[in-house]
Design a protein around this motif. Structure first.
Motif, PDB file in Angstrom:
ATOM      1  N   ASP A 194       3.551   4.538  -2.087  1.00  0.00           N
ATOM      2  CA  ASP A 194       2.751   3.354  -2.399  1.00  0.00           C
ATOM      3  C   ASP A 194       1.818   3.619  -3.580  1.00  0.00           C
ATOM      4  N   ASN A 245      -2.888  -5.044  -0.383  1.00  0.00           N
ATOM      5  CA  ASN A 245      -1.487  -5.476  -0.326  1.00  0.00           C
ATOM      6  C   ASN A 245      -1.325  -6.988  -0.247  1.00  0.00           C
ATOM      7  N   LYS A 289       2.120  -1.909  -1.215  1.00  0.00           N
ATOM      8  CA  LYS A 289       3.345  -1.393  -0.601  1.00  0.00           C
ATOM      9  C   LYS A 289       4.428  -1.149  -1.643  1.00  0.00           C
TER      10      LYS A 289
END
Length: 347
Positions: A108, A319, A88
């Motif tokens: 991202d 992430n 992210k």
């Protein structure tokens, strides 16, 4: 068992691109380039006794570096690193220090940045034929490459067994705390005469999948598969109840003990009689059914489009760097990163 290396006559950044061929006595044959450790061919005997290549790609190396291919780049058959999938905002913090990575997918970072491990020429450090055909590749990623901290030494070994298993064994160490989350991005199609995987029967041992935002970034929320089209625990065709527009592009949390080598998924095609079973030590698998694939002049002049293949990318959760509740993907100095994934083909 045989293991050979053949020069392609091509160079990338002044380093020679080599093709390594592994084969067993059953006629199973795997071809891997040291560029991106790309699995270029994975040829097996199907139920009719015919040779069948089960991975998408190109007839020769030039296809993988063409401008047309890279303009809509699907990472055919390559390793992905330092960090698989999306981070992210391309941001993370280690021990109070913040790092910014390239934003190469909207806002991202995807698959390690602008030029990840998939576009590097790896060194061939060992080739063996006994007891199994194998090749070991090595890549040294310097501190600051694509914004990641620390010098990272990575080793990836491919071993082809007499049981038609292709075993991928990863190892890495670092001199500074750094993120690492490696996977391999092969596109599989098990059908003998079809460029479509809708009728493939897929089973995945996962009771939950991970919520994603609008750019497919994992948020940290687990969603049960019960009563949804994401439930593959008993096996079904990809097309059974799916979103016909989008197919699958989700991460599934495998039902397993963390770190153990267990079955992640099993996929079969009726016309070829082939089954691909994938085993892994990793906690999650990202299932992708090639929604965005648009490649011309593939093997034998084929075009590869939407739903022409499936990927099962074994890894830690995308992430994870920004989700403290998830298993850590930070490698510390003195530690050794290790994971194993096995592609086993059977009839």
């Amino acid at each position: 068992m045989k293991a050979n290396q053949i020069s392609t006559g091509k160079f990338v950044n002044d380093k020679e691109v080599i093709a390594v061929e592994l084969s067993n006595t059953k006629g199973t044959y795997v071809k891997i380039f040291n560029y991106g450790t790309i699995i270029n061919k994975f040829v097996v005997k199907n139920a009719k006794g015919e040779d069948q290549d089960i991975v998408l790609g190109f007839d020769d190396f030039d296809g993988y570096i063409s401008k047309e291919y890279l303009s809509n780049y699907p990472y055919f058959g390559s390793i992905v690193g330092r960090y698989a999938n999306r981070i992210k905002g391309g941001e993370f913090t280690i021990e109070g220090t913040s790092y910014q990575l390239p934003k190469n997918n909207g806002d991202d970072c995807l698959h390690g940045g602008l030029q990840g491990f998939d576009q590097k020429v790896w060194d061939i450090v060992e080739l063996t034929e006994s007891p199994n055909a194998s090749v070991t590749f090595h890549y040294y990623s310097f501190d600051g490459e694509e914004g990641f901290p620390g010098d990272l030494a990575v080793q990836l070994q491919f071993t082809l067994t007499e049981n038609d298993e292709l075993i991928l064994t990863y190892q890495a160490d670092t001199d500074e705390a750094t993120p690492i989350n490696l996977t391999h991005h092969s596109y599989f199609n098990l059908a003998a005469n079809s460029n479509d995987i809708r009728s493939h029967v897929h089973q995945m041992n996962a009771s939950n999948w991970l919520e994603q935002d609008d750019n497919y970034v994992v948020t940290g929320k687990l969603i049960p598969v019960d009563g949804t089209h994401h439930d593959f625990r008993k096996g079904k065709t990809f097309a059974e109840g799916w979103d016909e527009e989008n197919g699958y592009d989700q991460t599934y949390v495998l039902d397993k003990t963390y770190g153990e080598l267990t079955l992640a998924s099993k996929t079969s095609a009726v016309d070829s009689g082939l089954t691909l079973s994938i085993y892994t030590t990793e906690p999650v698998a990202h299932l992708y059914t090639a929604k965005y694939t648009d490649v011309k002049n593939g093997k034998d002049g084929k075009s590869y489009g939407k739903f022409s293949a499936f990927c099962v990318e074994t890894q830690h959760a995308p992430n994870s760097l920004n989700i403290p509740a998830f298993p850590s993907t930070i490698l510390q100095p003195g530690e050794v990163y290790h994971q194993t994934t096995i592609y086993k083909v059977s009839k």
